[in-house]
Design an enzyme around this catalytic site. Sequence first.
Site, mmCIF file in Angstrom:
data_model
loop_
_atom_site.group_PDB
_atom_site.id
_atom_site.type_symbol
_atom_site.label_atom_id
_atom_site.label_comp_id
_atom_site.label_asym_id
_atom_site.label_seq_id
_atom_site.Cartn_x
_atom_site.Cartn_y
_atom_site.Cartn_z
ATOM 1 N N GLU A 34 0.832 -1.212 0.000
ATOM 2 C CA GLU A 34 0.000 0.000 0.000
ATOM 3 C C GLU A 34 0.860 1.253 0.000
ATOM 4 O OE1 GLU A 34 -3.040 -0.051 -1.188
ATOM 5 O OE2 GLU A 34 -3.673 -1.383 0.422
ATOM 6 N N GLY A 119 -15.990 5.146 -2.952
ATOM 7 C CA GLY A 119 -15.532 5.587 -1.634
ATOM 8 C C GLY A 119 -15.212 4.445 -0.693
ATOM 9 N N GLY A 121 -12.785 2.290 -1.146
ATOM 10 C CA GLY A 121 -11.380 1.874 -1.280
ATOM 11 C C GLY A 121 -11.244 0.664 -2.177
ATOM 12 N N LEU A 122 -12.244 0.412 -3.033
ATOM 13 C CA LEU A 122 -12.201 -0.768 -3.907
ATOM 14 C C LEU A 122 -11.987 -0.350 -5.363
ATOM 15 C CD1 LEU A 122 -15.118 -2.787 -2.269
ATOM 16 C CD2 LEU A 122 -12.663 -3.012 -1.868
ATOM 17 N N SER A 125 -13.140 4.154 -9.301
ATOM 18 C CA SER A 125 -12.722 5.071 -10.365
ATOM 19 C C SER A 125 -11.882 4.361 -11.417
ATOM 20 C CB SER A 125 -12.002 6.300 -9.812
ATOM 21 O OG SER A 125 -11.218 5.970 -8.727
ATOM 22 N N ASP A 169 -4.157 0.614 -9.436
ATOM 23 C CA ASP A 169 -5.577 0.289 -9.607
ATOM 24 C C ASP A 169 -5.918 0.026 -11.071
ATOM 25 O OD1 ASP A 169 -5.490 0.914 -6.963
ATOM 26 O OD2 ASP A 169 -6.512 2.831 -7.153
HETATM 27 C C1 GLA Z 1 -5.169 4.635 -4.263
HETATM 28 C C2 GLA Z 1 -4.386 5.001 -5.513
HETATM 29 C C3 GLA Z 1 -3.355 3.922 -5.842
HETATM 30 C C4 GLA Z 1 -2.502 3.575 -4.635
HETATM 31 C C5 GLA Z 1 -3.372 3.329 -3.401
HETATM 32 C C6 GLA Z 1 -2.552 3.157 -2.157
HETATM 33 O O1 GLA Z 1 -5.957 3.513 -4.480
HETATM 34 O O2 GLA Z 1 -5.254 5.142 -6.610
HETATM 35 O O3 GLA Z 1 -2.560 4.336 -6.930
HETATM 36 O O4 GLA Z 1 -1.534 4.562 -4.400
HETATM 37 O O5 GLA Z 1 -4.273 4.402 -3.184
HETATM 38 O O6 GLA Z 1 -1.803 2.005 -2.232
#
Ligand code: GLA
Length: 379
Positions: A34, A119, A121-122, A125, A169
């Site tokens: 992360e 929102g 964290g999955l 976008s 992502d």
């Molecule tokens: C978001 C960003 C990714 C990455 C994560 C953290 O999801 O889009 O590029 O930096 O946070 O690991």
Amino acid sequence: MQKEQLIAKFQELYGEGGEIRTYFAPGRVNLIGEHIDYSQGFVLPFAIDLYTSVAIRKRNDGIVRIASSQRNQHFETFEVSKIKPGYGNGWVKYPLGVLWALGISEGVDIFIDGKVPSGAGLSSSAALECSIAFVLNELFSLGKTLKELALLTQKAENDYVGVPCGIMDQSISLMGKSGFALLIDCGDLSTTLVPLDLTRADLQLLIIDTGVHHALVDGGYAERRASCESAAAKIGVASMRQLSAALLENNQKNLTDSEFMRARHAVTEIARVLETVTKLRESDYLAVGKILNESHRSLRDDYTVSCPESDLVVNTANANGALGARMVGGGFGGSVIALIDRAETGKISIAIEQAFANADYKPPRFFTSLPSDGASLIN
Ligand code: GLA
């Protein structure tokens, strides 16, 4: 949404005729790695079975129409010749940004059905960007590779939407493979498939959405990224990837406290990713669980991107028998993953719900997903 349903909605909105293509791209869970994609580190995400579907058709008048089933199905109209950063407001900046990054100069009708919770964290976008990029690549025979599409969708998010995200992502949304996590070297975007068959070990990854919404545009994300860059510049390395624990110790006096802590997270997290791959290959899930906990501590204490709700989920899951747990994604809310015995799912979920109720937090949401395929045609 099924293909037939998607096409029916598209036609209801835009009328019949022409060839309509339908594709999807998934959200992701990051097993580990992360806040190191923008430091050229290693990450180990997998694609989930929640995705964004898109139906698209060419137009010959230079007009772009965009609608989403989540936005009451009203379409917004744009002129393709005007698409450049600053044109369009709100969520349409994502599809417009992709049209811009891919250099599309013809009109299209686009209908989107997004099923990745935003929102949480999955990576809703990236799912949106990648579904559009994948479909445009096919529709206009652009011949881009998945790696090129990942870089172009990241450019759309960085330069059109204005979010300074890394490359993880988009890469996993495009390149995910059912049954595998994907080790991505964010230095050169080379990838290695890592089998992830938790079911065989009677385990599962529980995904817990804390319901706390993060906003990467808020500055916390950019601030962390800037700290890593200034630490690298002071030490004289290109990125955190080139930094070793020893070199970091030797340079501590040249760094601010926060630069040192951010860099320590980056260096140790890169090592944890590689260690996780080794332990997964040995099916040593107890060790994987411990590494997840270490990652969470590092994100909480050194990177300071966790929040009380995420910490409560991690602590409660662990107190109720999880092998390990950590926050995922950009942080400041979003989701937590917990590696658990499948038989314990009910007990751990109830304990988390109870802990949230006791703390007066709104109820969390639970998901599970096997590692799934990246962007594809909808059959
Ligand atoms: C978001 C960003 C990714 C990455 C994560 C953290 O999801 O889009 O590029 O930096 O946070 O690991």
